[in-house]
Design an enzyme around this catalytic site. Structure first.
Site, short mmCIF file in Angstrom:
data_model
loop_
_atom_site.label_atom_id
_atom_site.label_comp_id
_atom_site.label_asym_id
_atom_site.label_seq_id
_atom_site.Cartn_x
_atom_site.Cartn_y
_atom_site.Cartn_z
N SER A 1 0.89 -1.29 0.04
CA SER A 1 -0.07 -0.09 -0.05
C SER A 1 0.82 1.29 0.04
O SER A 1 2.14 1.18 0.49
CB SER A 1 -0.89 0.01 1.15
OG SER A 1 -1.68 1.39 1.23
N TYR B 1 -3.26 -0.70 10.11
CA TYR B 1 -3.26 -1.22 8.59
C TYR B 1 -1.87 -0.97 7.93
O TYR B 1 -1.33 -1.75 7.41
CB TYR B 1 -4.47 -0.58 7.73
CG TYR B 1 -4.52 -0.76 6.32
CD1 TYR B 1 -4.89 -1.92 5.96
CD2 TYR B 1 -3.91 -0.03 5.32
CE1 TYR B 1 -4.89 -2.39 4.52
CE2 TYR B 1 -3.80 -0.31 4.10
CZ TYR B 1 -4.41 -1.61 3.49
OH TYR B 1 -4.37 -1.90 2.23
#
Length: 247
Positions: free
Chosen positions: A141, A154
């Protein structure tokens, strides 16, 4: 296209969102694709049907990646339908916008179970199945490159994948196996349902140098390159697929 003809690929979370786009693209390039799903059998069957309608080959494997025996269950299902692997795409992941103060120990543990622990043990237990010259592609990400306090926990899970990629690339290089991370930015998927708000979508588009929100195919095309022989000299890399976000 037949760049991946004769290859077998496994895409975790391969029935929806970015994973679905990756499954479709690898199949279009000639790979036989194992489409992993956790609970949505309908979505998995639809993805397989779409692959087959386009002339490709695919099959479904089900496993709950949050479970203690996730890797063993997934490989058992895979082994019933394939006798080896060439491409492993660790795409499955969970997450939600949640500031530090709101993260509970239970949610933290679930995040790491699905996003970091499952890929680790899938690789560990899958190496005997992965043929020399294979590919491991971890879907990371862009939040590991920029500070994003709304997704701290996350971001930590995806940072773990970056480190895993680097270490494994060194370990598996002698077998001709490449290991890379492909890092999406903001992509229009079910996981990002908040993009349905026009104001939020406009703000999200502004992150990218192209002033638009990414589409699953934007990421899938990068993964297809990394999975191909064209990327044989690329390993241990963080491949930014964020559309130039926050440059």
């Amino acid at each position: 296209m037949t760049k991946l003809q004769g290859k077998t690929a496994l895409v975790t979370g391969g029935s929806r969102g970015i994973g679905r786009a990756i499954s479709l693209r690898l199949a279009a390039d000639g790979a036989r694709v194992a489409v992993h799903y956790g609970s949505n059998e309908v979505a998995a069957k639809q993805t397989i049907a779409d692959i087959e309608a386009a002339g490709g080959e695919a099959f479904a494997v089900r496993a709950d990646l949050a479970a203690e025996d996730a890797a063993r269950n997934l490989w058992a299902a895979f082994d019933e339908q394939a006798d080896g692997l060439d491409i492993l795409v660790n795409n499955a992941g969970i997450g939600k916008h949640q500031p530090l103060a709101d993260v509970t120990p239970e949610w933290f543990d679930e995040l790491f179970a699905v996003n970091a622990k499952a890929p680790f043990f899938l690789i560990q237990q899958g190496l005997s199945r992965l043929r020399d010259g294979g590919r491991i592609i971890n879907i990371g990400s862009g939040v590991t490159r920029i500070a994003f306090p709304a997704d701290t926990a996350y971001s930590m899970t995806k940072g773990a994948l970056n480190t895993l990629t680097l270490a494994l690339a060194k370990e598996l290089g002698p077998r001709g196996i490449t290991v890379n991370t492909v890092a999406p930015g903001i992509i229009e998927t079910e996981m990002n349902g908040w993009l349905a708000d026009p104001a939020a979508a406009t703000a999200a588009a502004a992150y990218s140098t192209f002033n638009r929100v990414g589409q699953p195919a934007d990421v899938a095309d990068v993964v297809a390159f990394v999975a191909s022989d064209d990327a044989r000299w690329v390993s241990g890399q963080y491949v930014d697929a964020t559309g130039g976000s926050q440059l």
